[in-house]
Write an enzyme that holds these catalytic residues in place. Structure first.
Site, PDB file in Angstrom:
ATOM      1  N   LYS A 181      -8.863  -9.654  13.294  1.00 24.87           N
ATOM      2  CA  LYS A 181      -8.134  -8.663  14.095  1.00 24.87           C
ATOM      3  C   LYS A 181      -8.954  -7.368  14.202  1.00 24.87           C
ATOM      4  CE  LYS A 181      -5.053  -5.788  12.605  1.00 24.87           C
ATOM      5  NZ  LYS A 181      -3.937  -5.088  11.954  1.00 24.87           N
ATOM      6  N   ASN A 213     -16.910   0.039  10.394  1.00 27.51           N
ATOM      7  CA  ASN A 213     -17.261  -0.343   9.024  1.00 27.51           C
ATOM      8  C   ASN A 213     -16.923  -1.815   8.770  1.00 27.51           C
ATOM      9  OD1 ASN A 213     -17.803   0.188   6.028  1.00 27.51           O
ATOM     10  ND2 ASN A 213     -15.701  -0.586   6.007  1.00 27.51           N
ATOM     11  N   ASN A 214     -15.711  -2.217   9.183  1.00 25.52           N
ATOM     12  CA  ASN A 214     -15.298  -3.594   8.918  1.00 25.52           C
ATOM     13  C   ASN A 214     -16.117  -4.586   9.735  1.00 25.52           C
ATOM     14  OD1 ASN A 214     -13.482  -2.492   7.199  1.00 25.52           O
ATOM     15  ND2 ASN A 214     -11.671  -3.470   8.075  1.00 25.52           N
ATOM     16  N   THR A 259      -3.627   0.620  10.014  1.00 20.23           N
ATOM     17  CA  THR A 259      -4.800   0.284  10.829  1.00 20.23           C
ATOM     18  C   THR A 259      -4.320  -0.350  12.120  1.00 20.23           C
ATOM     19  OG1 THR A 259      -6.235  -0.020   8.920  1.00 20.23           O
ATOM     20  CG2 THR A 259      -6.901  -1.099  10.947  1.00 20.23           C
ATOM     21  N   MET A 293       0.829  -1.204   0.000  1.00 20.66           N
ATOM     22  CA  MET A 293       0.000   0.000   0.000  1.00 20.66           C
ATOM     23  C   MET A 293       0.865   1.256   0.000  1.00 20.66           C
ATOM     24  SD  MET A 293      -3.181  -1.060  -0.089  1.00 20.66           S
ATOM     25  CE  MET A 293      -4.262   0.222   0.543  1.00 20.66           C
ATOM     26  N   LYS A 349     -13.175   3.130  10.815  1.00 24.35           N
ATOM     27  CA  LYS A 349     -12.770   2.003   9.972  1.00 24.35           C
ATOM     28  C   LYS A 349     -13.154   0.675  10.623  1.00 24.35           C
ATOM     29  CE  LYS A 349      -9.284  -0.672   7.796  1.00 24.35           C
ATOM     30  NZ  LYS A 349      -8.099  -0.827   7.006  1.00 24.35           N
TER      31      LYS A 349
END
Lengths: 287, 287
Positions: free
Chosen positions: B233, B168-169, B90, B11, B165
């Site tokens: 995770k 959302n996940n 993250t 990334m 985040k």
């Protein structure tokens, strides 16, 4: 074609009107006779004195009534040799198969064709229609269903249309329950919920439930699109089917608990976004 | 602008390349020095001997490494007065706040800006970037984030980007778990799953998870888009945050159980669609 129609409520009146506009001759019956008279006067149709009289006039008879017992009550006495009944009521696969057997004893046939989409889509002829039954019967009615819906999906044997609808609704209820929980967790962490919703809408957390229910949940605005008690009924029917098939559906069971708690709190006639209230009560926190 | 970049993995290398293409001068560091040398040769950049050297050269330093301990290990020794660090890894809000405090003790500042979207979107500069921190700091880095992402969402104080985040996940994982259960229930009833998926896609049961995972689940094809162990995770980090906020998130907890069971079955490096296997095992039935 000469068609019969039983049940001229909010949905049925609009669906039948589309068949009429497409040029089919209709014989209609409705529990409240005045409704049938008014509908027939507006659209041009024959009013029958009983469901049996509808089936005397037509080889294909549609029904859109309230529940399984009503479907049984109106269709079974009307059954006669070679009539094809198309029940569009949401009654679950078990009722559908039961009524189907009773009709078969009288030489009549049944296709189940429940719908999704509210009255505007009934009016526009853009419903989604899920169909179960013998494939020959289904193909025979498909051109008529296409007048009422924009997506006609053949799902399998009699009751399969019902089963597909119930699973769809159970998945929707579970996704709505997950959404309510996620919003509450975000709110408790002091997050900007506009940001949370925007991120989910752009990515892996997106769903029709997010699009339709995140706003109403945040506003505690439960203006009814689909009643909590109706969603609860559908999810419970789905759980019955899952149990019959010996497959657990824990996400739907959890959603049923929340819907049930929302009904108990007085939200039965409100939109099922009210399941948020169950989670708010559990967490003792308001979104 | 003179910028620093720490972490040139799958990334990070693509994100940094977009900053470079936009005309910014970069000083870079990577744990494996050869990777940094090769990247700098290709894109034109200064290679630093340490993270601290990166921060000597630049007032804004980005990091995209692996986990919380690594972020702490590379950023804290690099901290000096008035440097603004932008961590895009993250790592969850707790690690972010911990590192933020340690940086603050040294007069440095931190913004968290984790991303969603895989390497093609990193390459195209179309990531979704969720940002937490003081609003002045966030506004200062926003033009740079806009080079790397197409949706930049400011979520609140330091750690809020991480928190958004994770929710959302977690919602995605829970929707995927619901989908797996729904498909299994439909399959056990003998329904046409093409019909079931088509109905859900057209209506209230639709979700990004349905779009992305229904096909792979039906094929038992777990070609990795996002690893089961990474999703596990993230969901666990989200559950930690929910617990800290005293709000239950039962749908995420149930998804974590299924992800955990899939990891135990050897699917840790497979796509998280493999959580289907957990429900298949539970129901003793294959989709």
């Amino acid at each position: 074609m000469k068609l019969g129609w039983i049940g001229l409520g909010i949905m049925g009146s609009r669906q039948a009107a589309n068949l009429r506009r497409a040029g089919h001759e209709l014989t209609v019956w409705n529990r409240t006779a005045a409704t049938a008279e008014a509908w027939a006067a507006e659209h041009g149709a024959t009013v029958a004195a009983s469901p049996a009289e509808v089936a005397q006039d037509a080889e294909i008879v549609f029904s859109m009534v309230v529940d399984g017992p009503q479907v049984q009550e109106v269709l079974v006495p009307a059954a006669r040799e070679d009539v094809l009944f198309v029940d569009m009521t949401t009654i679950g696969p078990e009722w559908t198969r039961r009524v189907g057997e009773q009709l078969a004893e009288r030489g009549a046939r049944l296709v189940d064709a429940p719908v999704t989409g509210s009255s505007p889509r009934a009016e526009d002829g853009t419903l989604t229609i899920m169909v179960g039954g013998e494939s020959g019967d289904v193909e025979r009615v498909r051109p008529l269903l296409e007048i009422m819906g924009e997506l006609i999906v053949y799902a399998g044997p009699l009751g399969a249309g019902q089963a597909v609808k119930l699973i769809n609704n159970a998945v929707a209820a579970a996704n709505a329950a997950t959404l309510a929980q996620g919003l509450l967790v975000g709110s408790a962490q002091g997050l900007d919920l506009d940001a949370l919703v925007a991120v989910m809408a752009a990515g892996s957390g997106a769903s029709t439930m997010l699009t339709l229910k995140a706003g109403p949940m945040r506003d505690h605005d439960y203006t009814t699109l689909f009643k909590t008690e109706h969603m609860l009924k559908d999810v419970r029917l789905c759980l019955d089917e899952a149990e019959n098939a010996d497959v657990p559906f824990p996400a739907a069971a959890a959603a049923a608990d929340a819907l049930s708690a929302a009904v108990f709190r007085g939200h039965g006639s409100d939109d099922f976004a009210s399941l948020l209230e169950a989670y708010e009560g559990f967490a003792n926190r308001r979104l």
